[in-house]
Write a protein that holds these residues in place. Sequence first.
Motif, PDB file in Angstrom:
ATOM      1  N   SER A  96      77.211 -21.089  70.707  1.00  0.00           N
ATOM      2  CA  SER A  96      77.350 -20.451  71.989  1.00  0.00           C
ATOM      3  C   SER A  96      76.532 -20.829  73.129  1.00  0.00           C
ATOM      4  O   SER A  96      76.640 -21.041  74.241  1.00  0.00           O
ATOM      5  CB  SER A  96      77.109 -18.912  71.803  1.00  0.00           C
TER       6      SER A  96
ATOM      7  N   ARG B 117      80.993 -12.186  72.028  1.00  0.00           N
ATOM      8  CA  ARG B 117      82.287 -12.766  71.851  1.00  0.00           C
ATOM      9  C   ARG B 117      83.174 -12.464  72.931  1.00  0.00           C
ATOM     10  O   ARG B 117      83.984 -13.333  73.106  1.00  0.00           O
ATOM     11  CB  ARG B 117      82.792 -11.819  70.544  1.00  0.00           C
TER      12      ARG B 117
ATOM     13  N   SER C 170      82.607 -17.151  67.304  1.00  0.00           N
ATOM     14  CA  SER C 170      82.158 -15.997  67.487  1.00  0.00           C
ATOM     15  C   SER C 170      82.189 -15.199  66.208  1.00  0.00           C
ATOM     16  O   SER C 170      81.653 -13.954  65.968  1.00  0.00           O
ATOM     17  CB  SER C 170      82.410 -15.118  68.478  1.00  0.00           C
TER      18      SER C 170
ATOM     19  N   TYR D 141      78.807 -14.625  64.210  1.00  0.00           N
ATOM     20  CA  TYR D 141      77.631 -13.978  64.720  1.00  0.00           C
ATOM     21  C   TYR D 141      77.086 -12.824  63.922  1.00  0.00           C
ATOM     22  O   TYR D 141      77.960 -12.081  63.460  1.00  0.00           O
ATOM     23  CB  TYR D 141      77.979 -13.232  66.164  1.00  0.00           C
TER      24      TYR D 141
END
Length: 399
Positions: free
Chosen positions: A16, A77, A180, A183
């Motif tokens: 990310s 996300r 995502s 995470y």
Amino acid sequence: MTDARLRRGRGSLAVSFFVQGVTFALLVTRIPAIQDQYGISDGLLPAFLAAVPILAGAASVATEKVVARVGPAVVLRWAQPFVLLALLAVGLGSELWHAAVALGLFGIAVGALDASMNMLGVSLQRAYGRSIMLGFHAAYSLGGIAGASLAWVGAHWHLSLFVSYLPVVAVLLPVAFVGSRWYVAGEGSAPGGAGEGKGSGVVFKVLLPLCLVMTFAYIGDSTVSNWSAKYLQDVLGSSEELATVPYNAYMVTTLLGRAVGDFGVRRFGAVVVVRAGAVLAGLGFALVAVAPGAWLGIAAFTLLGLGLSVIVPQTFAAAGRLFPGDSDAAVARLNVFNYVGFLVGSPLVGALGDAWSYRGAMAVPMVLVLVTVVYATSFGAREARYGGGHERPRTVDVG
């Protein structure tokens, strides 16, 4: 939480950071092209550049409230794909209002993304029990290098902004969204209103020195990202193609500094690392101001990257140490001063450059970043080495 899940979370968060580095570099290194595409005058350009951090700061404040309900992973996300689509919109329009809308949406999404991304990084660092925050920002720098290189290709081949941005967004958007899934939030991060991360324990007087350091660091960073291309082109007489190089060089040394920075923090502590970075950054700005030509200017921006590279990640990490039970709130509030730095730095350098001299304007970020040497003691308020270098994450239970 298992060690394997923490490692997956660390890897997905690094992706990310990388994606955001690419995205932001593609925007800021093509500012001259954006200005030409929309017919934005030199006088109006600072207003456009200022609008982005204003909206981002407002979004960061709002993110503190949102993550208390849904957690930072959910916010990140959805914010990252929105940032990528906003970048694509910047390259798509032709009217001045198109640019205003696209950049406004970009700013709002970036505010939510930056806050939630650093919240997850701080909480994962605590879960690991050792300094890893600089590694995340190293991934951002690596993305910045990739993005600046792609911007160079676009400028070299005279590609339109939309043609330059479309394939990048098409690749990175699904990568970010799929990544995502993994995470995770460590200790001190609110998983949906669980009684932590709501800001009740954050004392602004204690946080204030870190807020000032963050502001000064981003005044320096915004000077590089928003003005390095124009400085090289207009002051040092480079071509448009060569004007994309300083940001790329800056990101290379930022990557190098962050790649080894975690080891430096474990060995010497955050105070020493931050002070050394501030001194190098001040020297870099001094060299930018006196550079006689494009290549020495590029070398000066390169030195700047090495100095500034360690300050921002360590500032976020220090906020997490100061308020371990409210790290999300502390990071969200601290992140606002990221945009204060951009808001002050970019128009200030532009105004001084127009009214006086762009060379003289470089003295402002130079002095401010050197003030960080004084405030660096705040980074030692709590143990800054995270246990002296554990090589495996701790198994933690965050419910």
